[in-house]
Design an enzyme around this catalytic site. Sequence first.
Site, PDB file in Angstrom:
ATOM      1  CB  SER A   1      16.398  24.677 -38.947  1.00 24.57           C
ATOM      2  OG  SER A   1      17.530  23.871 -38.593  1.00 24.57           O
TER       3      SER A   1
ATOM      4  CE  LYS B   1      17.625  27.596 -37.458  1.00 30.44           C
ATOM      5  NZ  LYS B   1      18.310  28.766 -37.701  1.00 30.44           N
TER       6      LYS B   1
ATOM      7  CD  GLU C   1      22.581  23.358 -34.847  1.00 29.39           C
ATOM      8  OE1 GLU C   1      23.510  24.172 -35.182  1.00 29.39           O
ATOM      9  OE2 GLU C   1      21.454  23.778 -35.117  1.00 29.39           O
TER      10      GLU C   1
ATOM     11  CG  HIS D   1      16.468  24.300 -33.962  1.00 26.33           C
ATOM     12  ND1 HIS D   1      17.844  24.597 -34.636  1.00 26.33           N
ATOM     13  CD2 HIS D   1      16.245  23.311 -34.601  1.00 26.33           C
ATOM     14  CE1 HIS D   1      18.300  23.536 -35.194  1.00 26.33           C
ATOM     15  NE2 HIS D   1      17.321  22.740 -35.474  1.00 26.33           N
ATOM     16  CG  ASN D   2      20.054  27.569 -34.197  1.00 28.01           C
ATOM     17  OD1 ASN D   2      19.346  26.985 -34.879  1.00 28.01           O
ATOM     18  ND2 ASN D   2      20.589  28.588 -34.817  1.00 28.01           N
TER      19      ASN D   2
END
Length: 506
Positions: A136, A208, A215, A211-212
């Site tokens: 990232s 991840k 986001e 995480h996105n």
Amino acid sequence: MSEALCDIGFIGAGVMGKNLILNLVDNGYRVCAFDLDHGRLEALIEQDASERGDQPPRVEVCNSYTELLTRVKAPHLVILSVPAGAPVDDVCNKLLDAGLQADDIVIDTGNSLWTDSVERCKRYEGKLIFFTTAVSGGEVGARFGPSLMPSGDRYAWARIEPVWHAIAAKVDPATGQPIERFEPGNPVKEGEPCAAYIGPIGSGHFVKMVHNGIEYADMQMICEVYDVMRSALEMTPQEIAGVFREWNKGVLNSYLIDISAEVLDTEDSETGKPLVDVILDRAGQKGTGLWTAVGALQVGCPAPSIAEAVFARSLSTRKVLRTRAARKLAGPDVAPVPQEKRDEVIAQLHDALYCAKICVYAQGFDLMKLAAREQGWELNFSEIARIWRAGCIIRAVFLQSISDAYERDTKLSNLLLDDFFIEQIASHQGNWRRAVADATIGGIPVPAMSSALSYYDAFRRESLPANLLQAQRDFFGAHTFSRVDRPEQEKYHVLWGEAGRPVKKI
């Protein structure tokens, strides 16, 4: 083996691959690169030449998979930066045809779906060591220090760890703030690396993915605040940029707030108008937010704000339909907020964004916890928060507080139950509620912030109306229910068609 051989083979010299390669050579690793597109290799060599000055070339390139293996030390360490899906398998199979051995490591750094990584590991077992690392930070992060989420074989991690720790973003351990230096050939070596072993294969890409998803929600909520300022307060983009810069000095300090201010303060070079006003309001997505929402549904984790952020992007793509609706559908007739109340409303929006952000992270970490339980992973949530403090898109000062929460209680069941966050929401929720209410009264959509508030209110309720819902299910489908005055494992069904509607134990 000869010292002339390279340390690492690298396949894929696109935007992310090229920058990861240059990051690796900045940190002293000899890299041999291959790409089917020779133009990309030429661009890599040119950039290396422009950055190294009068120093010898730091990157080697080759013309085939076979040549790559002959020019890299054995056992081979090969990093892939290729599109997710079939291209990963295609490269792995070609490497095997070229002579890759069972003790050679192949690292997928693309945005692969975590379940695909699990299947690949099984498929190549005994043929090669398949490892994954989610990356990232975008182009700049790849070049000068990304956040890295590796997962897979522990033996492989022992070999990979020093490489990833070298190229990862770094954080000042005393302050939790990123240590950044964007100078080719002069990488940051001090501080804590934002790279940590996540767990078995697939877990890194799952983290991840979450995480996105966070986001997506974070970006959407910033956009909602921006919309209220423009629509209700009639502020210019430049004025909003100023507010964001002030916010960036406090608890909302983050990469996303920082770049939002820069975007809003930028003029279009052709028209002189604010750049944001000439950009079509149709948002794209690459799927990771969708995967997060689907993953939450699959494990039964409530993550409504992440889902709403995905839906908001989907609704934005219906531009033609929205244009028609704007001419036909009525909204409230509300006057703009008076100038003298502007500061009050801005303060409300600040607190609303802060509280909603806490809830979004609570949803994301809850999703990781439930998935870890289902998959048998042992995730270190304090460490995950720490490696997100720099290098990645959601990097923020706020993550230090999350890391501290899980450090205080490694068994913390939900972020909202940590004493620090309990106090934070208690002291800021009044403004959050007023901001959401005023936006709704004014006809301004705030789907992510309002869903976060509903999540919080539902989470803090001992009793929810699901009792009526379960009775409805029993009525039309005989789905049974538990009673509050009996052990929960006992199931009951109402004989709805009979006189008196007797309750039957199942």
